[in-house]
Scaffold this motif. Structure first.
Motif, PDB file in Angstrom:
ATOM      1  N   ALA A  57       0.812  -1.213   0.000  1.00  0.00           N
ATOM      2  CA  ALA A  57       0.000   0.000   0.000  1.00  0.00           C
ATOM      3  C   ALA A  57       0.850   1.269   0.000  1.00  0.00           C
ATOM      4  N   ASP A  58       2.094   1.169   0.485  1.00  0.00           N
ATOM      5  CA  ASP A  58       2.965   2.348   0.525  1.00  0.00           C
ATOM      6  C   ASP A  58       3.714   2.576  -0.792  1.00  0.00           C
ATOM      7  N   GLY A  59       3.347   1.805  -1.839  1.00  0.00           N
ATOM      8  CA  GLY A  59       3.925   2.023  -3.154  1.00  0.00           C
ATOM      9  C   GLY A  59       5.154   1.200  -3.477  1.00  0.00           C
ATOM     10  N   PHE A  60       5.563   0.319  -2.591  1.00  0.00           N
ATOM     11  CA  PHE A  60       6.722  -0.532  -2.844  1.00  0.00           C
ATOM     12  C   PHE A  60       6.291  -1.860  -3.454  1.00  0.00           C
ATOM     13  N   VAL A  61       7.179  -2.414  -4.264  1.00  0.00           N
ATOM     14  CA  VAL A  61       6.945  -3.715  -4.887  1.00  0.00           C
ATOM     15  C   VAL A  61       7.979  -4.681  -4.322  1.00  0.00           C
ATOM     16  N   TYR A  63      17.402 -17.072  -7.106  1.00  0.00           N
ATOM     17  CA  TYR A  63      16.885 -15.720  -7.061  1.00  0.00           C
ATOM     18  C   TYR A  63      17.210 -15.048  -5.734  1.00  0.00           C
ATOM     19  N   ILE A  64      17.051 -13.716  -5.727  1.00  0.00           N
ATOM     20  CA  ILE A  64      17.170 -12.947  -4.499  1.00  0.00           C
ATOM     21  C   ILE A  64      15.867 -12.177  -4.311  1.00  0.00           C
ATOM     22  N   GLU A  65      15.543 -11.888  -3.078  1.00  0.00           N
ATOM     23  CA  GLU A  65      14.355 -11.110  -2.771  1.00  0.00           C
ATOM     24  C   GLU A  65      14.743  -9.641  -2.770  1.00  0.00           C
ATOM     25  N   MET A  66      13.937  -8.810  -3.442  1.00  0.00           N
ATOM     26  CA  MET A  66      14.221  -7.383  -3.532  1.00  0.00           C
ATOM     27  C   MET A  66      12.951  -6.585  -3.261  1.00  0.00           C
ATOM     28  N   ILE A  67      13.136  -5.283  -3.017  1.00  0.00           N
ATOM     29  CA  ILE A  67      12.023  -4.363  -2.838  1.00  0.00           C
ATOM     30  C   ILE A  67      12.427  -3.018  -3.424  1.00  0.00           C
ATOM     31  N   LEU A  68      11.537  -2.432  -4.206  1.00  0.00           N
ATOM     32  CA  LEU A  68      11.762  -1.126  -4.822  1.00  0.00           C
ATOM     33  C   LEU A  68      10.443  -0.363  -4.890  1.00  0.00           C
ATOM     34  N   PRO A  69      10.522   0.975  -4.941  1.00  0.00           N
ATOM     35  CA  PRO A  69       9.306   1.729  -5.226  1.00  0.00           C
ATOM     36  C   PRO A  69       8.792   1.342  -6.618  1.00  0.00           C
TER      37      PRO A  69
END
Length: 76
Positions: free
Chosen positions: A18-22, A34-40
Motif C-alpha cells: 500500500a505504501d507504493g513498494f513492490v 533468485y534474491i528477494e528485492m524491494i523497490l518503489p
C-alpha cells in the motif's frame, strides 16, 4: 527480420504494498536461483525495463514457493 528477444533476467512479484513498494524475486541466468528485492513502483518498472526482465509464469512462481517451503522445514 528482427532478432528474437531472449530473457536472462526474471522477476516474480510477490507483493505490491500500500505504501507504493513492490516486493519481488529477481534472478539472472537461472530462474530457479533468485534474491528477494524491494523497490518503489517506478524504480521497479525501470529496473525491469533496464534488465529486460521477464515475468515468471505462475508455474515457476509455484516452484519457487515449494522450494521456500522445503527450506523453512529444514529439508532439501
Amino acid at each position: 527480420m528482427g532478432q528474437r528477444q531472449t530473457h536472462d533476467c526474471y522477476v516474480n512479484v510477490t507483493n505490491r504494498r500500500a505504501d507504493g513498494f513492490v516486493e519481488f524475486d529477481f534472478s539472472f541466468g537461472d530462474a530457479d536461483l533468485y534474491i528477494e528485492m524491494i523497490l518503489p513502483e517506478r524504480a521497479f518498472e525501470e529496473f525491469c525495463a533496464h534488465n529486460n526482465a521477464a515475468r515468471v509464469s505462475p508455474e515457476q512462481a509455484a516452484r519457487w514457493e515449494a522450494e521456500r517451503e522445503k527450506w523453512r522445514e529444514g529439508g532439501l
